[in-house]
Motif scaffolding. Structure first.
Motif, mmCIF file in Angstrom:
data_model
loop_
_atom_site.group_PDB
_atom_site.id
_atom_site.type_symbol
_atom_site.label_atom_id
_atom_site.label_comp_id
_atom_site.label_asym_id
_atom_site.label_seq_id
_atom_site.Cartn_x
_atom_site.Cartn_y
_atom_site.Cartn_z
ATOM 1 N N GLU A 291 -2.708 -7.660 1.467
ATOM 2 C CA GLU A 291 -2.780 -6.389 0.740
ATOM 3 C C GLU A 291 -3.300 -6.583 -0.688
ATOM 4 O O GLU A 291 -2.711 -6.115 -1.649
ATOM 5 C CB GLU A 291 -1.414 -5.724 0.715
ATOM 6 N N GLN B 42 -3.889 1.084 7.840
ATOM 7 C CA GLN B 42 -4.231 -0.198 7.219
ATOM 8 C C GLN B 42 -4.722 -1.202 8.252
ATOM 9 O O GLN B 42 -5.751 -1.860 8.071
ATOM 10 C CB GLN B 42 -3.000 -0.793 6.527
ATOM 11 N N ALA C 261 0.831 -1.209 0.000
ATOM 12 C CA ALA C 261 0.000 0.000 0.000
ATOM 13 C C ALA C 261 0.864 1.257 0.000
ATOM 14 O O ALA C 261 0.548 2.234 -0.683
ATOM 15 C CB ALA C 261 -0.934 -0.003 1.210
ATOM 16 N N PHE D 209 -6.142 1.622 -1.685
ATOM 17 C CA PHE D 209 -6.863 1.532 -0.423
ATOM 18 C C PHE D 209 -8.363 1.408 -0.677
ATOM 19 O O PHE D 209 -8.885 1.920 -1.659
ATOM 20 C CB PHE D 209 -6.607 2.775 0.436
ATOM 21 N N ALA E 37 -4.015 -3.234 -2.715
ATOM 22 C CA ALA E 37 -2.812 -2.535 -3.153
ATOM 23 C C ALA E 37 -2.103 -3.294 -4.269
ATOM 24 O O ALA E 37 -1.626 -2.702 -5.245
ATOM 25 C CB ALA E 37 -1.867 -2.327 -1.973
#
Length: 480
Positions: free
Chosen positions: A222, A395, A142, A177, A225
């Motif tokens: 993630e 996050q 990210a 995000f 991302a």
């Protein structure tokens, strides 16, 4: 019998405690996966800070370390403003000489450079040898995606992100995000109008010139991302999510401190201890330390607290050990809490997080610490200090639900004696975060689930295992 010619990768890590260990672990992983590879890690030493154990077991003979000394000429470069860029430039000639020796040997063929995110200027040396450069990004996907996004906005739309500095209401709809990102959790360097922002986003510009980017993360952690980073329309090199890359067998020369800590933890009930630890550069001023102590005592929680002395003001140094904790803690604190907790200096973090008595982690949310907490299945109370840690905290708390918040937008200046921003988090706020950390069963369940996913990712058939294989295939098929 003639020795097999190996494909040699030259690794160049940043000299920080959060960068060298994951670099060593990545190198060992690659060598374990493919005997056609060999690795030289060139270490640019600093005169201060912890010394890292770079001894490798006999099972990794294709790994060697070369230490570059830190003399007076190097010391002259260590200033807050020019440190990283000048430090890396200073070492280019040394790296050039080492690599020339590799190319002239008959035992290895230069296959490329793997350079830390902050050592991207070493691409210039790789280009001199006609070798590809691969970036090793030791933070999360990210953060990497945000760098590319902001760099593209700057260069294509003349957008100036530093205009958001000091804004408490502005948000960014960053593509890596799920939720809008508040300006007050952006890395401080991104908002620096005095050149820091330009320097930081110029790194992303140079990342685009490399042959690939290795990221210490995993798909399940993630996914949003990585989806952005892997989109071909963004003109980003191939991205390899290979994490979590962790040192699971850390051996430290600590004069028995680890054994003492483990003996204390062995006496505590399962999941009952909150562990407070703020990384290699993490420290607080005396006023903040007292607020933490009051919070711990009022919570009634079992605790293990890694407490370290801030460096002198404006000195670029790591925190030191206290000779006597009573000089900074409230009067009588150690005596009153002796049956519930233990205050220590340096902490063997991975060993502590792995212990079954540890049930929560008050953390600065450095990326390595984030991955370690997930690997061990320990939920986090987020208290970021510097660098990209506010973004990591966002996050964990907002995007993933793997942490509770103590103060997500807290910032300190690591060169100003700890707590240099003037921010003070009050005891009530810290106590509230600790209580939520140790009682949120839903969050604990999510963390345990991510623990299983992180371990599955690195096994055969897992997403990170496959990414490592793809990177190796790319490397060994390069002919220079």
């Amino acid at each position: 019998m003639q020795q097999m010619m190996t494909s040699e990768l030259v690794f160049i890590p940043s000299p920080g405690a959060g960068h060298l260990p994951p670099t060593v672990e990545l190198a060992k992983l690659l060598l374990h996966r493919d005997e056609r590879l060999s690795v030289t890690i060139i270490i640019m030493n600093l005169p201060f800070g912890p010394k890292h154990n770079t001894q490798t077991p006999s099972c990794t003979p294709r790994l060697r370390f070369i230490d570059l000394p830190c003399g007076d000429s190097t010391m002259a470069l260590i200033t807050p403003k020019t440190f990283l860029s000048a430090f890396v430039e200073h070492h280019k000639s040394n790296v050039r000489d080492i690599v020339r020796g590799i190319t002239e040997s008959n035992s290895a063929q230069l296959a490329g450079f793997v350079v830390d995110m902050f050592c991207i200027a070493m691409t210039d040396v790789a280009n001199e040898f006609g070798a590809p450069t691969y970036t090793y990004f030791t933070s999360g996907a990210a953060t990497l995606g945000l760098m590319f996004y902001l760099q593209a906005k700057r260069d294509q739309e003349a957008d100036d992100v530093t205009e958001l500095k000091n804004s408490v209401t502005s948000e960014l709809n960053a593509p890596g995000f799920i939720n809008p990102v508040p300006a007050n959790v952006l890395p401080e360097v991104v908002l620096d109008k005095e050149g820091g922002s330009k320097m930081f986003l110029d790194l992303a510009k140079r990342f685009r010139e490399t042959s690939g980017i290795i990221v210490n993360t995993l798909q399940d952690l993630e996914s949003q991302a990585l989806k952005y980073l892997l989109c071909s329309s963004n003109e980003i090199p191939p991205v390899f999510a290979v994490g979590p890359i962790l040192n699971l067998e850390s051996k430290n020369l600590d004069n028995g401190k680890t054994d003492e800590i483990m003996r204390w933890l062995n006496k505590q009930p399962e999941s009952s201890v909150v562990f407070l630890c703020f990384g290699s550069m993490g420290s607080f001023n005396e006023k903040q330390v007292k607020e933490i102590a009051v919070a711990i005592e009022q919570s009634g929680q079992r605790f293990l607290w890694s407490l370290r002395r801030p460096p002198p003001k404006e000195k670029f140094e790591y925190p030191k050990e206290y000779d006597n904790f009573e000089e900074v803690l409230p009067e009588g604190f150690l005596a009153r809490t002796s049956s519930l907790g233990k205050v220590i200096g340096w902490a063997p973090q991975m060993a502590v997080l792995s212990h079954p008595s540890v049930g929560g982690f008050v953390s600065h949310c450095g990326w390595n610490s984030t991955l370690e907490s997930i690997w061990c299945g320990v939920p986090v109370a987020a208290w970021p200090l510097y660098a990209e840690q506010q973004l990591n905290a966002f996050q964990l708390v907002v995007e993933l639900g793997l942490a509770v918040e103590i103060r997500m937008d807290y910032r300190t200046d690591t060169r100003a004696g700890g707590g240099g921003s003037g921010m003070i988090v009050l005891a009530e706020e810290i106590e509230d975060g600790i209580r939520k950390l140790m009682s949120d069963d839903e969050m604990r369940k999510k963390v345990k689930d991510m623990k299983e996913k992180s371990r599955a990712a690195v096994l055969e058939g897992g997403s990170s295992h496959a990414s490592v294989g793809k990177f190796i295939d790319l490397v060994v098929n390069v002919t220079i």
